[in-house]
Design a protein around this motif. Sequence first.
Motif, PDB file in Angstrom:
ATOM      1  N   GLY A 334       0.855  -1.005   0.017  1.00  0.00           N
ATOM      2  CA  GLY A 334       0.152  -0.020  -0.072  1.00  0.00           C
ATOM      3  C   GLY A 334       0.863   1.255  -0.060  1.00  0.00           C
ATOM      4  O   GLY A 334       0.249   2.322  -0.314  1.00  0.00           O
ATOM      5  N   TYR A 335       2.182   1.199   0.289  1.00  0.00           N
ATOM      6  CA  TYR A 335       3.058   2.508   0.250  1.00  0.00           C
ATOM      7  C   TYR A 335       3.862   2.418  -0.830  1.00  0.00           C
ATOM      8  O   TYR A 335       4.958   3.251  -0.995  1.00  0.00           O
ATOM      9  CB  TYR A 335       4.084   2.321   1.589  1.00  0.00           C
ATOM     10  CG  TYR A 335       3.047   2.424   2.951  1.00  0.00           C
ATOM     11  CD1 TYR A 335       2.879   3.589   3.493  1.00  0.00           C
ATOM     12  CD2 TYR A 335       2.792   1.184   3.566  1.00  0.00           C
ATOM     13  CE1 TYR A 335       2.119   3.691   4.685  1.00  0.00           C
ATOM     14  CE2 TYR A 335       2.094   1.198   4.771  1.00  0.00           C
ATOM     15  CZ  TYR A 335       1.774   2.212   5.430  1.00  0.00           C
ATOM     16  OH  TYR A 335       0.965   2.364   6.347  1.00  0.00           O
ATOM     17  N   GLY A 336       3.463   1.364  -1.782  1.00  0.00           N
ATOM     18  CA  GLY A 336       4.557   1.584  -2.978  1.00  0.00           C
ATOM     19  C   GLY A 336       5.617   0.980  -2.997  1.00  0.00           C
ATOM     20  O   GLY A 336       6.583   0.878  -3.877  1.00  0.00           O
ATOM     21  N   VAL A 337       6.149   0.092  -2.010  1.00  0.00           N
ATOM     22  CA  VAL A 337       7.128  -0.482  -1.890  1.00  0.00           C
ATOM     23  C   VAL A 337       7.235  -1.628  -2.559  1.00  0.00           C
ATOM     24  O   VAL A 337       5.997  -2.696  -2.617  1.00  0.00           O
ATOM     25  CB  VAL A 337       7.647  -0.658  -0.416  1.00  0.00           C
ATOM     26  CG1 VAL A 337       8.777  -1.811  -0.205  1.00  0.00           C
ATOM     27  CG2 VAL A 337       7.442   0.564   0.419  1.00  0.00           C
ATOM     28  N   GLU A 338       8.223  -2.220  -3.282  1.00  0.00           N
ATOM     29  CA  GLU A 338       8.160  -3.473  -3.991  1.00  0.00           C
ATOM     30  C   GLU A 338       8.880  -4.706  -3.045  1.00  0.00           C
ATOM     31  O   GLU A 338       8.326  -5.361  -2.552  1.00  0.00           O
ATOM     32  CB  GLU A 338       9.029  -3.376  -5.134  1.00  0.00           C
ATOM     33  CG  GLU A 338       8.254  -2.510  -6.220  1.00  0.00           C
ATOM     34  CD  GLU A 338       8.690  -2.233  -7.676  1.00  0.00           C
ATOM     35  OE1 GLU A 338       9.827  -3.097  -7.994  1.00  0.00           O
ATOM     36  OE2 GLU A 338       8.565  -1.543  -8.317  1.00  0.00           O
ATOM     37  N   TYR A 339      10.376  -4.514  -3.056  1.00  0.00           N
ATOM     38  CA  TYR A 339      10.948  -5.374  -2.309  1.00  0.00           C
ATOM     39  C   TYR A 339      11.627  -4.830  -0.978  1.00  0.00           C
ATOM     40  O   TYR A 339      12.051  -3.819  -0.900  1.00  0.00           O
ATOM     41  CB  TYR A 339      12.359  -6.289  -3.024  1.00  0.00           C
ATOM     42  CG  TYR A 339      11.656  -6.875  -4.176  1.00  0.00           C
ATOM     43  CD1 TYR A 339      11.310  -8.206  -3.983  1.00  0.00           C
ATOM     44  CD2 TYR A 339      11.900  -6.583  -5.668  1.00  0.00           C
ATOM     45  CE1 TYR A 339      10.898  -8.989  -5.192  1.00  0.00           C
ATOM     46  CE2 TYR A 339      11.445  -7.287  -6.642  1.00  0.00           C
ATOM     47  CZ  TYR A 339      10.996  -8.339  -6.413  1.00  0.00           C
ATOM     48  OH  TYR A 339      10.605  -9.287  -7.523  1.00  0.00           O
ATOM     49  N   PHE A 340      11.478  -5.567   0.139  1.00  0.00           N
ATOM     50  CA  PHE A 340      12.233  -5.068   1.187  1.00  0.00           C
ATOM     51  C   PHE A 340      12.573  -6.329   2.227  1.00  0.00           C
ATOM     52  O   PHE A 340      12.409  -7.296   1.917  1.00  0.00           O
ATOM     53  CB  PHE A 340      11.157  -4.157   2.089  1.00  0.00           C
ATOM     54  CG  PHE A 340       9.774  -5.103   2.445  1.00  0.00           C
ATOM     55  CD1 PHE A 340       9.740  -5.334   3.786  1.00  0.00           C
ATOM     56  CD2 PHE A 340       8.765  -5.152   1.673  1.00  0.00           C
ATOM     57  CE1 PHE A 340       8.637  -5.874   4.281  1.00  0.00           C
ATOM     58  CE2 PHE A 340       7.547  -5.968   1.984  1.00  0.00           C
ATOM     59  CZ  PHE A 340       7.666  -6.416   3.427  1.00  0.00           C
ATOM     60  N   THR A 341      12.927  -5.868   3.222  1.00  0.00           N
ATOM     61  CA  THR A 341      13.778  -7.042   4.234  1.00  0.00           C
ATOM     62  C   THR A 341      12.916  -7.079   5.316  1.00  0.00           C
ATOM     63  O   THR A 341      13.061  -6.331   6.295  1.00  0.00           O
ATOM     64  CB  THR A 341      15.135  -6.860   4.726  1.00  0.00           C
ATOM     65  OG1 THR A 341      16.050  -6.799   3.232  1.00  0.00           O
ATOM     66  CG2 THR A 341      15.703  -8.190   5.275  1.00  0.00           C
ATOM     67  N   PRO A 342      11.884  -8.086   5.527  1.00  0.00           N
ATOM     68  CA  PRO A 342      11.271  -8.067   6.834  1.00  0.00           C
ATOM     69  C   PRO A 342      11.781  -8.489   7.952  1.00  0.00           C
ATOM     70  O   PRO A 342      12.906  -9.428   7.520  1.00  0.00           O
ATOM     71  CB  PRO A 342       9.914  -8.941   6.501  1.00  0.00           C
ATOM     72  CG  PRO A 342      10.323  -9.616   5.427  1.00  0.00           C
ATOM     73  CD  PRO A 342      11.350  -8.885   4.585  1.00  0.00           C
ATOM     74  N   VAL A 343      11.966  -7.927   9.095  1.00  0.00           N
ATOM     75  CA  VAL A 343      12.484  -8.682  10.254  1.00  0.00           C
ATOM     76  C   VAL A 343      11.719  -9.721  11.115  1.00  0.00           C
ATOM     77  O   VAL A 343      10.621  -9.603  11.223  1.00  0.00           O
ATOM     78  CB  VAL A 343      12.881  -7.618  11.072  1.00  0.00           C
ATOM     79  CG1 VAL A 343      13.722  -8.155  12.542  1.00  0.00           C
ATOM     80  CG2 VAL A 343      13.924  -6.579  10.677  1.00  0.00           C
TER      81      VAL A 343
END
Length: 409
Positions: A334-343
Amino acid sequence: MAVEVMMPKLGMAMKEGTVSIWNKEVGDQVGKGEPIASVNSEKIEIDVESPAEGTLLQITVPEGEGVPPGTVICYIGSPGEKIVSGQATQVQKSVVDNEAAKKEKTETILPTKTAEDRVKISPVARKMAEAGNLDIDKIQGTGPGGRITKEDVQEALKNSRTLQTEQKKEIDETPVKPLEETQQITVSGIRKVIARRMFDSLQNTAQLTINIKVDVTDLIALQKQTAETVQNRYDNKLTVTDYIARAVVISLQQHQQMNSALIEDKIHLFKSVHLGIAVALEKGLVVPVIVNADKCTLIDLSRSLKVMAQKAKQGQLNNEEMQGSTFTISNLGGYGVEYFTPVLNPPETGILGVGAVYDTPTYMGEKLERRSILPLSLTFDHRVIDGAPAAAFLQKVKQYLEKPITMLL
């Protein structure tokens, strides 16, 4: 007889809880069910309600003090009532001993422990010392029997910073330009709990993140085709997140090692899937749990996700609804983020990060088509599962999402 108020157990892996703040003082009147204190574990912060009506006779655990679950933190009774001898726990005596020992500390240089001595130190204090690169053999404990407490470690960290500052001043005599005035916000409450928990997660696990692209063109088409039927028959709307949750639950049943937790050097494999869904709030992040998600149909799962998200945003979640998860999904699409590193959400083995769907031209055989792509990021604990089986789980999630009809059969 005075009523004991205990430190609640806020999760299956909880070893210690901390009193964040006391809402009442000794001598205050309290009503049954009235919040008298806030306590937190590594995962959440909740209010402790009085189990009876009466007067707060004694506080045995001060603010900021960590104690095991089941420890008496205060007593409620009639005005002037005496607490029966022996009713107070040994933990209460330890707290009193700690405070007395701190007041009696002097500048006297104490002998350093020998290598043959067994260092007595609380688990929390040990973590703090390791994070601060302190030698616990050089820390003088003020707890019972010379046990090193977290206050002792905090004092040692303070002295270490002071020494480093003095050494830096001696080396660099160049005047330092004053920093501009800033707004200072105290890290407390749920923000403090999240900060500590995320730090501990990264310090105490072997986290690795892998990414994958999922073609959800057919899924979105199915969602649109069934929207009217679902609305008329079930008074509900299926979202892409609902399908993702369903795909994760089914995949976890086929890859049980990902549906697990590492607790005290033992890997616990869970038969049921208790799905955690991260929900962002103004004050921080909470993770409501869908218990026995593996027994839910797609419609049931969709309804549960919406109910839990709504309760989270309205601050209506209770303690039981935020513990026991075996796997977590975190959605930043919903924030436009594609890939990220969840903890990781300890002690879980895995967490799936969901990004924003985007359209891109893709070759389907010899033909170029417009396709909808969903980015997924899986973080897992390499102590529990290796890269290949983790990738196999993520591939299974991809298969279900790319052939969504298989989730309905």
